[in-house]
Design an enzyme around this catalytic site. Structure first.
Site, short mmCIF file in Angstrom:
data_model
loop_
_atom_site.label_atom_id
_atom_site.label_comp_id
_atom_site.label_asym_id
_atom_site.label_seq_id
_atom_site.Cartn_x
_atom_site.Cartn_y
_atom_site.Cartn_z
N CYS A 77 5.48 15.52 16.42
CA CYS A 77 6.56 16.16 17.17
C CYS A 77 7.91 15.45 17.03
CB CYS A 77 6.19 16.25 18.64
SG CYS A 77 4.50 16.82 18.92
N ASP A 85 1.41 15.31 24.40
CA ASP A 85 0.52 16.15 25.20
C ASP A 85 -0.66 16.62 24.37
OD1 ASP A 85 2.65 15.80 26.88
OD2 ASP A 85 2.80 17.89 27.49
N CYS A 103 8.80 16.21 21.49
CA CYS A 103 7.68 16.65 22.33
C CYS A 103 8.14 16.87 23.77
CB CYS A 103 6.55 15.63 22.27
SG CYS A 103 5.00 16.21 22.99
N ASP A 104 7.30 17.55 24.51
CA ASP A 104 7.66 18.25 25.74
C ASP A 104 8.56 17.51 26.71
OD1 ASP A 104 5.83 19.85 24.51
OD2 ASP A 104 4.46 20.01 26.21
N LYS A 105 8.16 16.33 27.17
CA LYS A 105 8.87 15.69 28.28
C LYS A 105 10.13 14.98 27.84
CE LYS A 105 5.48 17.37 30.38
NZ LYS A 105 4.81 17.83 29.16
N CYS A 148 5.14 21.49 18.56
CA CYS A 148 4.23 22.65 18.53
C CYS A 148 4.96 23.95 18.24
CB CYS A 148 3.49 22.77 19.85
SG CYS A 148 2.41 21.39 20.21
N GLU A 163 -1.82 18.75 32.27
CA GLU A 163 -1.95 20.10 31.74
C GLU A 163 -3.42 20.40 31.50
OE1 GLU A 163 0.45 20.44 28.25
OE2 GLU A 163 2.31 20.62 29.37
N SER A 198 -0.31 24.03 29.78
CA SER A 198 0.46 23.94 28.55
C SER A 198 1.17 25.26 28.31
CB SER A 198 -0.48 23.64 27.38
OG SER A 198 0.15 23.91 26.15
#
Length: 573
Positions: A59, A91, A132-134, A204, A454, A480
């Site tokens: 990511c 994640d 990535c997400d956070k 992702c 998640e 997620s």
């Protein structure tokens, strides 16, 4: 001999001049000269380049290269770039393990660490590279706190993988795990799929949390429009990064601060875009948290109101057919903006860090002939947006249900109650979950987990096992962005703080009624209250360290799961 300290610094060096200017700052200057900076560099605005590079996921893996491109742009525009690193948690790698508890916690650490570096070194501006997400909301929260000229650049989506003639993402791998457990897919097939699903750098590939938040940042105006769209491996990404380096110098010179961009209108635009693209329910948590940092009134019910008037116009995974790279090829997020502006659903006068309004960005959208990713607002994929807020006797503070990826609006069934994700996954794997069940996973909230894991490991396994359309899942944890099916998350108050989920028992009849916006358990009057009076707080799962500190300081999911000093903590249930 002239005094070398008499040469004036760039007037845009509003903060760092206190760090580097004058004979009394000679010691600090000597440190910078040890690194390779010279007197000319030290007279320029000091611009931080924050990366979230880490070698545990694809990511963020391209950020070392992108940082050099950003720095080249900063130098060309007359700035002094200084690169620094913060953390990231994958994640996808940690999903379904204890490691996932670190994910949401990392949002706070990322924000804190960027803030500390900027304050500690009196930076004049910031470019934050995220993946990535956070890392995305973490960087946005840091900029909001600092109110320092800057921007956030998403390092780009991963490209789809190819498996036996079709495009795949990591979502397919998670669902394959469930298919294997149900005897519907061989171990050899799963192994082949895992080898091709993630073909290189980037986050992702569907409209999962990373791409949802990258979209949100463009609609917030904190990322230059059209630049987050560019996939990680696209050759244009280097050019995009260099442009961001040049742009941040303009923001610094003009003193354009996040507080002038991040308004209530901007937040409403971001919520609308998430709803219109079937985005991740994590957007609720992160935008609530950002609003709290900005002091902008925003409640969980605002998401329901906005989503209820917003149609779904993007056919994106996990519910749809296309990946983020397909959206880029179709014309990018500008197409989404164009349709939302056309429908009068967004504030077209909201401004972006690139100097344009959202209306101007929409007008400049270029559509690839024949594209099918974004549909006209007059002919939406669904009439209402991708999420809804439910309340009821199981969630008096609210919870979130994602509406895309399933058509069911009502489910009534017996509760199968689990006190952690692992126990639930074991039940899925051994085939003991039955059609019609309401799977309940509790004590996984922000404080109870801690970290509000998640549940993709479980939800994807349920889908892979063929149960996605016949069960509902309810949790005080998160989902997620890759989750699909009738899944209800963020149940608040959480079980660990005495929320009603703590009183549920196996076999209780639970009702998920989307149209009535209700999550309830059918019990005789007073029974739920009686059980809660007999309930005792479980011991903390961590007695020390970062997770213990987080559990002590974190707020409810309905408040964004933010951390704050105990003196600011709201009364607990």
């Amino acid at each position: 001999m002239s005094n070398p300290y008499d040469i004036p610094s760039d007037p845009a060096k509003r903060h760092s001049s206190a760090l580097t200017d004058g004979v009394e700052r000679a010691a600090a200057r000597s440190y910078f000269k040890a690194i390779g900076f010279d007197d000319d560099d030290l007279r320029k605005p000091m611009i931080g380049v924050a990366t979230t590079w880490i070698e545990t996921m694809p990511c963020n893996i391209n950020q070392r290269k992108l940082a050099q491109d950003v720095k080249r742009g900063i130098r060309a525009a007359g700035g002094m770039p200084v690169e620094f690193n913060t953390i990231a948690i994958s994640d996808g790698v940690s999903m379904g393990t204890e490691g996932m508890k670190a994910s949401l916690v990392s949002r706070e650490v990322i924000a804190d660490s960027i803030e500390l570096v900027a304050r500690g070194h009196l930076l004049d501006g910031l470019v934050c590279l995220v993946g990535c997400d956070k890392t995305i909301p973490g960087a946005a929260i840091a900029l909001a706190r600092l109110d320092l000229p800057g921007l956030v650049l998403y390092n780009g989506s991963i490209m789809p993988g190819r498996f036996r003639g079709r495009d795949v993402t990591v979502q397919d791998v998670f669902e394959a795990i469930g298919a294997h457990a149900a005897g519907r897919m061989s171990a050899e097939d799963v192994h082949e799929l895992e080898g091709v699903a993630c073909p290189g750098a980037g986050a992702c590939g569907g409209q999962f949390t990373a791409n949802t938040m990258a979209l949100a940042l463009e609609f917030l105006g904190l990322s230059p429009a059209g630049l987050n769209d560019v996939p990680a491996v696209d050759p244009r990404k280097a050019e995009v990064a260099e442009r961001c380096g040049e742009l941040v110098l303009q923001l610094v010179r003009d003193d354009v601060r996040p507080s002038s961009i991040l308004t209530r209108k901007a937040i409403e635009n971001a919520i609308t875009a998430i709803a219109a693209t079937g985005g991740s329910t994590n957007g609720v948590l992160h935008l609530l948290a950002l609003a709290r940092e900005l002091g902008i009134p925003l409640e969980i019910d605002d998401f329901d109101e906005i989503a209820s008037r917003t149609p779904v116009i993007a056919d994106l995974k996990p519910a749809g057919r296309f990946a983020a790279a397909d959206l880029y090829e179709a014309g990018g997020l500008g197409l989404v903006a164009r349709e939302l502006v056309k429908g009068g659903l967004v504030h077209a006068d909201a401004r972006n860090v690139d100097g344009r309004t959202l209306g101007e960005i929409a007008d400049a959208a270029e559509e690839k002939p024949g594209q099918e990713v974004v549909v006209p607002i007059e002919r939406p994929l669904k009439e209402t947006g991708g999420l809804q807020i439910l309340r009821g006797n199981l969630s008096p503070e609210g919870c979130v249900v994602k509406l895309v990826g399933h058509e069911r609006k009502l489910h009534r069934g017996p509760a199968r109650v689990f006190d952690c994700e692992e126990d639930c996954f074991a039940a899925v794997a051994d085939g003991s979950i039955q059609p019609g069940d309401v799977v309940v996973i509790r004590y996984e909230g922000p404080a109870g987990g801690p970290g509000m894991r998640e549940m993709l490991h479980v939800t994807a396994a349920l889908v892979g096992a063929g149960l996605g359309e016949s069960i509902a899942l309810v949790t005080d944890g998160r989902f997620s962005g890759a989750t699909r099916g009738l899944m209800v998350g963020h149940v608040s108050p959480e079980a660990a703080r005495g929320g009603p989920l703590a009183a549920l028992e196996d076999g209780d009849t639970v009702v998920v009624d989307v149209e009535a916006r209700e999550l309830r358990v059918e019990l005789p009057d007073g029974e739920l209250e009686r059980r809660l009076e007999a309930w005792t707080t479980p011991p903390p799962r961590y007695e020390s360290g970062v997770l213990a500190k987080y559990a002590a300081l974190v707020s409810s999911a309905s408040d964004g799961a933010i951390t704050r000093p105990p003196s600011q903590e709201p009364a607990r249930v």
